[in-house]
Design a protein around this motif. Structure first.
Motif, PDB file in Angstrom:
ATOM      1  N   UNK A  56       0.826  -1.203   0.000  1.00 27.45           N
ATOM      2  CA  UNK A  56       0.000   0.000   0.000  1.00 27.45           C
ATOM      3  C   UNK A  56       0.866   1.261   0.000  1.00 27.45           C
ATOM      4  N   UNK A  57       1.938   1.206   0.759  1.00 26.71           N
ATOM      5  CA  UNK A  57       2.819   2.369   0.873  1.00 26.71           C
ATOM      6  C   UNK A  57       4.143   2.065   0.177  1.00 26.71           C
ATOM      7  N   UNK A 135       1.000   1.260  -5.409  1.00 31.67           N
ATOM      8  CA  UNK A 135       0.801   1.773  -4.043  1.00 31.67           C
ATOM      9  C   UNK A 135      -0.252   2.882  -4.009  1.00 31.67           C
ATOM     10  N   UNK A 136      -0.880   3.070  -2.843  1.00 31.75           N
ATOM     11  CA  UNK A 136      -1.815   4.188  -2.666  1.00 31.75           C
ATOM     12  C   UNK A 136      -1.049   5.424  -2.227  1.00 31.75           C
ATOM     13  N   UNK A 137       0.068   5.154  -1.575  1.00 35.21           N
ATOM     14  CA  UNK A 137       0.877   6.241  -1.035  1.00 35.21           C
ATOM     15  C   UNK A 137       2.302   6.053  -1.547  1.00 35.21           C
ATOM     16  N   UNK A 138       2.919   7.120  -1.973  1.00 33.50           N
ATOM     17  CA  UNK A 138       4.303   7.026  -2.429  1.00 33.50           C
ATOM     18  C   UNK A 138       5.156   7.947  -1.555  1.00 33.50           C
ATOM     19  N   UNK A 168      -1.235   9.532  -2.940  1.00 38.46           N
ATOM     20  CA  UNK A 168      -0.735  10.468  -1.937  1.00 38.46           C
ATOM     21  C   UNK A 168       0.792  10.503  -2.030  1.00 38.46           C
ATOM     22  N   UNK A 169       1.344  11.688  -2.090  1.00 37.78           N
ATOM     23  CA  UNK A 169       2.797  11.804  -2.245  1.00 37.78           C
ATOM     24  C   UNK A 169       3.389  12.415  -0.978  1.00 37.78           C
ATOM     25  N   UNK A 170       4.401  11.757  -0.451  1.00 39.57           N
ATOM     26  CA  UNK A 170       5.139  12.312   0.681  1.00 39.57           C
ATOM     27  C   UNK A 170       6.604  12.424   0.266  1.00 39.57           C
ATOM     28  N   UNK A 171       7.134  13.620   0.312  1.00 39.75           N
ATOM     29  CA  UNK A 171       8.510  13.831  -0.125  1.00 39.75           C
ATOM     30  C   UNK A 171       9.345  14.292   1.061  1.00 39.75           C
TER      31      UNK A 171
END
Lengths: 257, 272
Positions: A56-57, A135-138, A168-171
């Motif tokens: 998922x992530x 993934x739903x979240x990257x 969803x993007x987390x950088x």
């Protein structure tokens, strides 16, 4: 801290705890205290599937290109889906789609060795490898590090597109300068704590937030402020060079000094 | 003086056609200059840097450093003593178990007497604000500190030329700022008060702001030099720079528009 569907940028100074935090997101580390919920479920509760969490992530490490190991680009991108036990047809569909998402064609590049690619291309192939897991979240750790300006631009475009596709993007980065035009929310870490969490506009209009954690406002922001001080611009809300140039172009229609 | 005479270099490639990394490059760098070299990935800038201390030998043309040609094997040791090199990633450069030994390492290899080594190391530690880390293992330092150790250990050998290949690309903003300040200081130190003489610096970078610090900026594209002038002049070629995938500092991009609106270019010279 809660993260819903959005683009988030973590920024930090060295050893502020961001890598540690990232590893918690994917269950690579177990918190000594506290709880992590993903989609309302406690990931450390008995019976929770960590392999499901990791599908998922998707986590893209720093310099992910150093992890390319297969003989061909297609095999490398397809490695994740294969490990998930998917059938060959699904693997090839996923490979094709993941490469397309990073602006590459399987037909052109799929049979080449990853080591023949340029640094920027390798980075994109590595990102595709994670995307093939759907993934739903990257989560990306320093995705623009050591790329040239053209490479940085491409990665940003890809992330923007992925976000539009619903990921969803987390950088995590210290080059806010590049990433600020992409994200809506910024979290600043300092000594293992969240020092700031809010809309990106805030830290840039309030320099004290940045200087307190030893981050310098991007040159673009400083130049905007400079133009404001000279009373050339009345407001300062540009987050990319293009924005600012547009803002200045509009001045033409008003009055020149 | 570094005299680069019509050099070309191509890497071995597997099957694919050979693309020259450097193509008939001519360049003279005088003593005491601070030169920045910019170019996108694979424009030839790193290849050029590696030719300067004979890590790579041009396949055509010649590089002569203070009268010594890099293609003559007998000159290699003297050239490497003259031309110090700092790489992108300090982890690839640091070999010793303590900061002190790292700084002494090059000197020991040069066969400098123990007494002198001790003096040089002490003064270098002090100069680079590393005295408190004297007995620290380098891997426990932050990226910025490690890069400072790498620069210090190269400068301990008192090179005449210092080549830095994207030394800030792995550093966080604080480390980057500190290293740039340090480089500017090294450059402006007068020979009387410091252990380091006026040295010639060649800074390879992708970041336009860093290039502004130099007195001369060279732009590489497809293995050739396309601009060679003061950074303030080079950055005025906004369109050309963008076309080859490079950026200019934001004020240079805005300047033509603002000048058109009647503002003076002087306004921008005050912006840092």
């Amino acid at each position: 801290m809660k993260i819903q569907f959005e683009n988030v940028c973590f920024t930090y100074n060295s050893s502020s705890g961001k890598t540690t935090l990232l590893q918690h997101f994917t269950g690579l580390l177990r918190p000594s205290s506290g709880t992590i919920y993903v989609d309302h479920r406690n990931i450390w509760k008995k019976g929770y599937s960590l392999s499901e969490l990791r599908r998922k992530i998707g986590l893209v490490f720093q310099f992910p290109e150093s992890q390319l190991f297969e003989e061909t680009v297609a095999a490398d991108v397809g490695f994740g889906p294969k490990a998930l036990g998917l059938d060959d047809e699904e693997i090839s569909i996923r490979t094709e789609e993941a490469l397309k998402l990073v602006g590459m064609e399987n037909a052109i590049i799929g049979e080449r060795s990853p080591h023949q690619l340029s640094e920027g291309e390798k980075r994109r192939v590595a990102i595709a490898g994670v995307l093939a897991m759907a993934p739903d979240v990257l989560i990306l750790d320093e995705p623009t590090a050591c790329l040239d300006p053209a490479g940085v631009k491409l990665v940003l475009q890809i992330l923007k597109k992925l976000h539009q596709e619903g990921i969803t993007i987390i950088v995590v980065t210290h080059s806010i300068e590049a990433i600020v035009q992409l994200v809506q929310r910024i979290i600043i870490m300092n000594h293992g704590e969240i020092f700031f969490d809010g809309v990106k506009e805030a830290p840039f209009s309030n320099e004290a937030i940045l200087t307190k954690v030893d981050l310098e406002p991007p040159r673009l922001v400083r130049f905007c402020k400079y133009l404001q001080k000279l009373e050339i611009l009345s407001t300062c809300n540009s987050y990319s060079t293009e924005d600012l140039i547009e803002q200045i172009k509009k001045l033409k229609n008003v009055t020149a000094p | 003086m570094i005299d680069i005479q019509n050099i070309s270099y191509s890497y071995e490639s597997h099957g694919a056609e050979k693309i020259p990394a450097l193509h008939q490059v001519n360049l003279q760098i005088r003593e005491g200059e601070y030169v920045a070299i910019m170019g996108h990935n694979s424009s030839g800038k790193t290849t050029l840097a590696r030719c300067l201390n004979a890590l790579l030998i041009p396949q055509a043309g010649e590089i002569v450093i203070d009268g010594l040609a890099t293609c003559d094997e007998q000159n290699i040791l003297s050239i490497r003593k003259k031309v110090g090199m700092v790489f992108q990633n300090p982890d690839n450069q640091i070999v010793s178990t303590t900061v002190e030994r790292e700084i002494a390492f090059g000197l020991e290899n040069l066969g400098v007497p123990m007494e002198t080594i001790h003096q040089v190391v002490t003064s270098i530690l002090d100069r680079f604000d590393l005295t408190r880390y004297r007995n620290y293992p380098p891997h426990l330092l932050s990226g910025g500190e490690k890069q400072r150790v790498a620069v210090a250990s190269v400068l301990a050998m008192n090179p005449k030329y210092l080549v830095l290949d994207e030394p800030t690309s792995m550093l966080d903003p604080k480390g980057r700022r500190e290293l740039l300040t340090l480089l500017a200081e090294i450059k402006s130190d007068n020979a009387a008060k410091a252990t380091i003489d006026q040295i010639t610096m060649i800074l390879i970078t992708q970041i336009p702001e860093e290039a502004l610090q130099a007195d001369r900026l060279i732009i590489m594209e497809k293995g050739t030099i396309i601009f060679d002038d003061h950074p303030k002049i080079v950055f005025q070629n906004v369109e050309k720079m963008k076309r080859i995938g490079l950026e200019v500092p934001i004020e240079y991009e805005a300047m033509p528009l603002l000048v058109e609106l009647g503002y003076s270019t002087k306004l921008f010279e005050q912006f840092h």
